[in-house]
Write an enzyme that holds these catalytic residues in place. Structure first.
Site: not given
Length: 874
Positions: A696, A698-701, A703, A716, A816
């Site tokens: 998947g 996400g915000s910064f990269g 995985v 990640k 978070d």
């Protein structure tokens, strides 16, 4: 007297508002701080205010038209009374230490043409009534702490030619506000949080010469009309969220372009060949995008080229295009790292411009040797030729590059010895020669490199003993890695003189004798790896002063004696490996010793006690008595500690539920958090970061699932061009290196390789959680959880938060927490993950001062979306 009276009366009649200006200036003075007591000393009644320093009056009406107190080291605030100087056309207060808000009374100055307040510490929003200043030509508010959106009223400033708002905290749309300001020549708005797209009608701003809007959150594509602005000299959109391709005819439509800077976006396609026609170019910066194909071959036309950076793309082809850079006499930065270039490193590298300061060619399939004439580049400050297939010996006269601050030749096939001439590199801060085939002894002269902070010679064939001179010279090391060599002998006592040392890695050599007491004189030491040697004797008592230690590995030596109790008093220690030595006596049960995933004592046949997970024999009465005699002579105190420990363990065990099988994620790699991982290893482990292995984004990269050393892991990979990714990487590393708990997702290691500016590769390798996220189980169509499982998850999460809030040395706030950040292992044990926004919670210093922790991330509960839910390691 009568004459004087008449004169004053006439003066009052001719200039009725002179007193207004005088009063306003005194009010302005009252709010300013003048540390030197010189700048405003003339602002008194002894001379007319038109003669005061920084004040300019008009000849016709003798009114104040200019106020210039720039670069005077003034503090204080800007008085609202500045709005009473109604004839002002110029305000210049830049390069000071002014604080507070920009007064709304500036909106009264309808004659104002120039407003420069940059390089102060002003806060708040830009006044909305600035739209009343319809004659403004220049607004310069850069490098302050302004926030909020640009005032909509800016649209009314039709005469505005220069807008400077860079280095603030401004948000909201940018081009929606300014797109109709057709008089604009320059826009400097980088390093904010502006959003929105670049409109198609930007082509109406025909006078535009400079656009600098890097480090924002702009999205969308670059409209073709932008490239029809024939006066453009500078285009800078680095570190945004832009995508698309560059127009094929770019070399014909903007003939005066000097700077084209687009790194840190997601541009794709090829680099247009017509770019060769832009002979005025000084900067080409395309790093950190998705450009493919070959680099345009001929750079010979770029006589003024200063920067060529195309790192971190998918470019390919023979690297011999470097030959064409010969005529670029102004070239200072050449960054070609992390592409798919091939071929032999051209000898012409040594004949490039003597203005060169940076050369980075890394992670490429290039071979050959370093040209002997490389020393012609006598202005080099950074030479990175890492992760290639270069071979041969290191140039003997490389020490002539006196200005070199970073030399990274790691992960190649260099052989032979390390030249003694390296000792001449007095400005060298980082020397990385690891992962080669270098042999011979380590030159003692390296200790004379007075600026040297980081020395990495690991994974070579170096031998011999370490010289005393290496550590008693003028070098002040922060990090030293000599692991995986054939070094021998005892450690120099002079090692203790390295008071700034934070990292010392000596693993897998042939060191012997005892560990020197002097190492206890390194108070900042955090990572100490001495495993795989032949050290003997006790751990020095002087180590009790090393309270900053986080990771210790003494495994596979011949150390003996008791396990020091002071290890349990180190507040930051989270990894202690003492296995396969000859230690004896009781193993403590508190602090780092209370967690079997943090302490390792296997292979020590004379130890006993410890927590039950270590499966050690119980201590005999004699052993217990001896331990008490050596460590806690007061029996009553020991009894109290035991009762407290038993109570704590009982309370803990009462809270947790029984599992049929132990936690399955305690892999062998988790016992070795310093597993060496390179980019190539991750590339292989994830099948080239293939989409099939993608778990998947996400915000910064992204995985990926991978197989590393035979074990399944989650990798990640951070997109370092995304704003905030670097901070997220640092935050997660700092947090996870300070904590270990069964209900937190474990980090195995981190991988980082540095290239040009911030275009670097960073990755985190985690335990793999095969059952995905709680979000999947709560909202997935094919999964469900019964009530007992949900209660178990809630207890797991509660344990994790209790540990973060109450059991760490410095409380940690996750910031978070949500279902997608709660991951489940093979036994459905819940683990809290994603510490990219985590904060260490410091205590306020004053009653009215709030905590330094800012709550960021998802607010409250994040409802499930329609997209496929994936395990969130981000």
């Amino acid at each position: 007297m009568q004459k004087i009276t008449v004169t004053l009366s006439l003066h009052s009649i001719d200039y009725p508002d002179n007193e207004t200006d005088h009063t306003a200036l005194l009010a302005i003075k009252s709010k300013l701080l003048d540390p030197s007591n010189k700048v405003l000393s003339s602002w008194n009644g002894s001379i007319h205010h038109c003669s005061w320093e920084g004040v300019t009056c008009g000849r016709k009406h003798n009114r104040v038209i200019g106020l210039d107190l720039s670069s005077r080291s003034l503090g204080g605030t800007i008085s609202p009374f500045i709005g009473n100087l109604s004839f002002l056309t110029v305000i210049e207060l830049y390069n000071n230490s002014l604080s507070g808000n920009i007064p709304a009374q500036l909106g009264h100055l309808i004659r104002l043409q120039v407003l420069t307040l940059r390089n102060n510490t002003l806060v708040g929003e830009i006044p909305s009534n600035i739209s009343n200043c319809v004659n403004l030509r220049l607004i310069s508010l850069g490098n302050n702490k302004l926030e909020g959106k640009l005032p909509v009223g800016l649209r009314a400033l039709s005469m505005l030619t220069i807008l400077i708002v860079e280095d603030n905290n401004l948000t909201g749309p940018l081009f929606d506000i300014i797109q109709n300001l057709t008089s604009l020549v320059s826009i400097f708005a980088h390093d904010n949080s502006f959003t929105g797209t670049i409109p198609n009608n930007i082509g109406r701003m025909r006078k535009l010469t400079n656009i600098e809007v890097g480090e924002n959150e702009l999205s969308g594509t670059l409209p073709l009309s932008l490239f029809n602005l024939s006066f453009l000299q500078e285009i800078e959109f680095n570190d945004n969220q832009l995508y698309g391709e560059l127009p094929a005819d770019i070399g014909f439509t903007i003939p005066h372009l000097k700077r084209l800077s687009l790194p840190g976006n997601n541009f794709s396609g090829s680099i247009p060949i017509t770019i060769q026609n832009l002979t005025t170019l000084e900067v080409i910066a395309f790093g950190g995008n998705s450009f493919r194909g070959r680099v345009p071959y001929n750079f010979g036309n770029f006589r003024n080229l200063n920067v060529l950076s195309v790192a971190h793309n998918y470019l390919e082809g023979d690297i011999s295009f470097i030959d064409t850079l010969f005529n670029c006499s102004q070239l200072s930065v050449l960054d070609l790292g992390s592409n798919h270039f091939s071929g032999i490193l051209p000898k012409s590298v040594a004949n490039l411009s003597t203005s060169l300061q940076w050369i980075t060619i890394s992670e490429a399939q290039i071979s050959g040797k370093i040209p002997e004439g490389i020393t012609n580049l006598n202005n080099l400050q950074r030479l990175v030729l890492s992760n290639c297939n270069l071979s041969g010996s290191l140039p003997q006269d490389i020490g002539k590059l006196y200005k070199l601050g970073l030399l990274d030749l790691s992960s190649n096939k260099f052989e032979g010895g390390i030249p003694n001439s390296f000792a001449n590199l007095s400005l060298l801060e980082g020397l990385y020669l690891n992962d080669n085939i270098l042999e011979g002894s380590i030159p003692a002269q390296l200790g004379n490199c007075q600026s040297l902070l980081n020395l990495n010679l690991a994974y070579n064939e170096l031998n011999g003993a370490l010289s005393n001179e290496l550590f008693e010279g003028s070098a002040s090391f922060v990090g030293v890695d000599l692991s995986e060599n054939h070094l021998e002998g005892s450690l120099p006592l002079e090692l203790g003189k390295q008071s700034n040392l934070e990292i010392l890695r000596l693993s897998n050599n042939k060191f012997s004798s005892v560990i020197p007491d002097s190492l206890g004189d390194c108070p900042d030491l955090q990572y100490l790896y001495m495993d795989g040697n032949s050290y003997s004797g006790n751990i020095p008592s002087s180590f009790a002063s090393l309270a900053s230690l986080r990771e210790i590995d003494f495994s596979r030596n011949n150390l003996s004696g008791p396990i020091p109790a002071f290890f349990s008093k180190f507040p930051k220690l989270y990894y202690l490996n003492l296995s396969y030595n000859d230690f004896e006596g009781m193993v403590p049960t508190n602090s780092v010793f209370a967690n079997a995933s943090e302490v390792f004592v296997a292979g020590n046949n004379k130890v006993c006690g410890g927590i039950k997970q270590l499966k050690l024999p119980k201590c005999s009465e004699n052993q217990t008595r001896e331990r008490n005699r050596l460590i806690i002579p007061i029996i009553s105190a020991l009894v109290g500690v035991v009762f407290m420990a038993v109570g704590a363990v009982g309370l803990y065990m009462a809270c947790i539920r029984k599992k049929k099988t132990p936690r399955s994620s305690g892999s062998s790699m988790m016992g070795n958090v310093t597993i060496k991982v390179s980019y190539d290893m991750l590339l292989k482990a994830t099948a080239g970061f293939s989409s099939e292995n993608l778990l998947g984004t996400g915000s910064f990269g992204s995985v990926f699932m991978g197989i590393l050393n035979g074990e399944t892991v989650a990798v990640k990979v951070l997109n370092m061009q995304h704003r905030g990714a670097s901070k997220s990487f640092i935050a997660e590393c700092n947090t996870l290196r300070n904590i270990r708990h069964r209900n937190l997702v474990g980090i195995i290691t981190a991988c980082s390789s540095i290239d040009f500016q911030r275009n670097d590769f960073k990755a985190l390798i985690y335990e793999f959680m095969p059952n995905g996220s709680l979000d999947q189980w709560l909202h997935g169509v094919d999964r469900n959880m019964n009530l007992a499982q949900r209660v178990d998850v809630a207890i797991d999460v509660a344990h994790a938060l209790s540990y973060l809030h109450h059991e760490c040395e410095t409380p940690i706030v996750h910031c978070d927490l949500k279902p997608s950040n709660i991951l489940l292992d093979n036994d459905m044990v819940a683990h809290v993950g994603d510490f990219g926004l985590a904060r260490f919670l410091t205590q306020p210093q004053h009653p009215n001062q709030s905590s330094t922790t800012a709550i960021k991330g998802t607010i409250g509960y994040a409802a499930p979306g329609n997209n496929r839910v994936i395990p969130n390691y981000n």
